[in-house]
Design an enzyme around this catalytic site. Structure first.
Site, PDB file in Angstrom:
ATOM      1  N   GLU A  43       9.075   1.804  11.349  1.00 54.78           N
ATOM      2  CA  GLU A  43      10.130   2.815  11.168  1.00 54.78           C
ATOM      3  C   GLU A  43       9.424   4.159  11.196  1.00 54.78           C
ATOM      4  O   GLU A  43       8.756   4.532  10.237  1.00 54.78           O
ATOM      5  CB  GLU A  43      10.868   2.571   9.847  1.00 54.78           C
ATOM      6  CG  GLU A  43      12.225   3.264   9.788  1.00 54.78           C
ATOM      7  CD  GLU A  43      12.121   4.703   9.340  1.00 54.78           C
ATOM      8  OE1 GLU A  43      12.158   5.598  10.226  1.00 54.78           O
ATOM      9  OE2 GLU A  43      11.990   4.951   8.141  1.00 54.78           O
ATOM     10  N   CYS A  62      13.183  11.134   7.630  1.00 58.67           N
ATOM     11  CA  CYS A  62      13.196  10.859   9.067  1.00 58.67           C
ATOM     12  C   CYS A  62      14.610  10.903   9.616  1.00 58.67           C
ATOM     13  O   CYS A  62      14.810  11.086  10.820  1.00 58.67           O
ATOM     14  CB  CYS A  62      12.551   9.509   9.353  1.00 58.67           C
ATOM     15  SG  CYS A  62      13.288   8.142   8.442  1.00 58.67           S
ATOM     16  N   GLU A  84       9.340  16.992  14.751  1.00 63.06           N
ATOM     17  CA  GLU A  84      10.075  16.594  13.557  1.00 63.06           C
ATOM     18  C   GLU A  84       9.777  17.631  12.476  1.00 63.06           C
ATOM     19  O   GLU A  84       8.626  17.801  12.069  1.00 63.06           O
ATOM     20  CB  GLU A  84       9.653  15.204  13.103  1.00 63.06           C
ATOM     21  CG  GLU A  84      10.449  14.691  11.923  1.00 63.06           C
ATOM     22  CD  GLU A  84      10.095  13.260  11.550  1.00 63.06           C
ATOM     23  OE1 GLU A  84      10.956  12.577  10.971  1.00 63.06           O
ATOM     24  OE2 GLU A  84       8.964  12.830  11.843  1.00 63.06           O
ATOM     25  N   LYS A 132       0.857  -1.186   0.000  1.00 64.88           N
ATOM     26  CA  LYS A 132       0.000   0.000   0.000  1.00 64.88           C
ATOM     27  C   LYS A 132       0.891   1.233   0.000  1.00 64.88           C
ATOM     28  O   LYS A 132       1.417   1.646   1.030  1.00 64.88           O
ATOM     29  CB  LYS A 132      -0.908  -0.018   1.238  1.00 64.88           C
ATOM     30  CG  LYS A 132      -2.204   0.801   1.115  1.00 64.88           C
ATOM     31  CD  LYS A 132      -1.993   2.278   0.980  1.00 64.88           C
ATOM     32  CE  LYS A 132      -1.414   2.889   2.245  1.00 64.88           C
ATOM     33  NZ  LYS A 132      -1.191   4.378   2.091  1.00 64.88           N
TER      34      LYS A 132
END
Length: 486
Positions: free
Chosen positions: A259, A293, A390, A183
């Site tokens: 992750e 990330c 972040e 997906k």
């Protein structure tokens, strides 16, 4: 220099359908795929619903026993052929990635080399799956351990590395003998469709890999996560979504690999080579326009070198060429969408209100598309959202420390723990600091850590499990113990 391929030529023939049980399927509904550099629609993608997702899982379940029984060498050769096919079509695929995701062509080509390597790496690992035979300590029993595929896998991938995040999951899954429902992110489904077409050409049997692009991820995947035939969930994305998926997975005790987000500290000690440190900082911050990330999120610099570092970083970031990713000279592409630009504006405005000072950037760029200028901020206060959230964009907040102990404390002052960067020429300091950092990965005097031969993953709220390296295939294998009486 490689000649760029125009958009029409790159997109010609790219599938925009679902791929289930070896067949490309259209749907009644579609969703648009946008070029973030212009805001224009470049394709209409088939929109999978819950029934399509369940059909994909059924196909993966049906193909599972045959694929698990396929000789490891055969699985390895298929993955190796897929690697060769990806590399031979790299120029075209790079244009597709730059069109739908926005990153510069040079970075798209680098992603292809990186992403394809997962197929080659795990083609080599597939023939090295082993067990163990030993004598029990009491002597009367023999202990045998066997490894076998965990079963059908749901792989949910993000938009920022649309090829590499897929191959990093599909590669080890297929090598282990698992089947996959893939997906992809709604922003970048064309790259996933290209990959699946390559796997089909390489000889992956029907049902082993299935593709379900969708504009409604939660609705489409919910019945799959609730289905007892699914045995593994692997996800790359935000910590917020990861928490929700872990909650769904917990009800069926699914194997999971997560992750998730990061808040990477970039530590600059007074003895660091400034020129090499600045080069590493630009790479760690600006790869993928900061949308990674692993991107450096907090620049923690010793107070004695902070002014020179901040000025040098501002000069380098301010000189980068901004533009559409498909233009060969571009060094900084657009952000993925308008929400991302708005997030940058909010973070910078809050930091300036709190007393931070911009040395370069700090504003949108251009009249169309989703661009934000590379930005360096100094005098960022400790409580700033820039240091807590972040960033996922081209903003570099610089703060200072006075001692090694303070540097480690500031670096660890976050709920995340994916990666950290340490720049120093003192070996003892490098080892001492690295041993204290609460991260799954560390870049020592380098601004990039990702490598298919290394275990990628974090600690704390940055995730569970490892992808890549010898450890990567373990995420897709179960261990069975057999006690043999003599």
């Amino acid at each position: 220099m490689t000649q760029p391929i125009d958009a029409a030529a790159a997109l010609d023939g790219i599938r925009t359908d679902l791929y289930i049980d070896g067949h490309w399927r259209s749907t009644a509904r579609t969703f648009p795929v946008e070029d973030p550099a212009s805001g224009e629609t470049i394709a209409e993608m088939a929109d999978a619903g819950p029934a399509d997702a369940v059909a994909a899982l059924a196909a993966a379940t049906g193909a599972g026993p045959g694929w698990a029984a396929t000789e490891p060498r055969v699985r390895a050769e298929i993955l190796r052929r897929a690697f060769d096919l990806l590399m031979s079509g790299a120029d075209r695929l790079a244009t597709v990635i730059s069109l739908e995701m926005g990153k510069p062509l040079a970075e798209s080509r680098a992603e292809i080399a990186y992403g394809a390597e997962f197929l080659r790496w795990f083609s080599e690992e597939s023939v090295r799956i082993s067990g163990r035979y030993s004598v029990a300590p009491t002597g009367g029993t023999r202990l045998l351990t066997m490894r076998r595929p965990v079963g059908p896998v749901l792989a949910i991938t993000p938009w920022n590395f649309p090829l590499a995040m897929a191959t990093r999951k599909v590669g080890p899954a297929l090598a282990a003998g698992c089947t996959v429902v893939l997906k992809p992110a709604a922003q970048t489904p064309l790259t996933a469709a290209y990959l699946v077409a390559v796997l089909e050409e390489a000889g992956v049997p029907p049902g082993v890999v299935n593709l379900i692009p969708t504009s409604g991820s939660a609705a489409a995947t919910a019945p799959v996560l609730d289905d007892p035939r699914l045995r593994k969930l692997t996800f790359t994305g935000s910590t917020e979504v990861g928490r929700a998926l872990l909650g769904q997975a917990a009800t069926r005790v699914l194997r999971t690999s997560m992750e998730l987000g990061g808040n990477a500290p970039f530590l600059v000690f007074p003895d660091a080579d400034l020129e090499k440190t600045l080069d590493g900082a630009v790479l760690a911050k600006m790869r993928n326009t900061g949308q990674a990330c692993t991107a450096a999120n907090r620049f923690l610099v010793h107070e004695s070198v902070a002014p020179a570092f901040a000025d040098g970083l501002a000069r380098q970031l301010g000189a980068l060429r901004i533009g559409p990713g498909t233009e060969p000279a571009t060094q900084v592409g657009p952000l993925i969408d308008g929400k991302a630009v708005a997030a940058m504006e909010r973070l910078v405005a809050q930091a300036i209100d709190d007393g931070a000072r911009p040395l370069t950037g700090g504003e949108r760029w251009g009249r169309q598309g989703h661009f934000y200028a590379p930005t360096v901020l100094v005098d960022v206060p400790p409580g700033s959202a820039l240091l807590r959230e972040e960033i996922f964009g081209p903003i570099a907040p610089v703060t200072t420390f006075a001692s090694d102990e303070e540097a480690v404390r500031l670096a660890n002052d976050t709920s995340y723990g994916l990666v950290g960067y340490v720049f120093t020429r003192d070996l003892s300091r490098a080892i001492n600091v690295s041993e204290q950092l609460e991260t799954g990965m560390i870049g020592l005097n380098q601004g990039i850590v990702s490598n298919p031969a290394a275990p990628f993953g974090g600690v704390k709220e940055s995730g569970l499990g490892r992808e890549g390296g010898p450890e990567g295939i373990d995420e897709y294998l179960e261990t069975t113990y057999l006690g043999i009486a003599l």
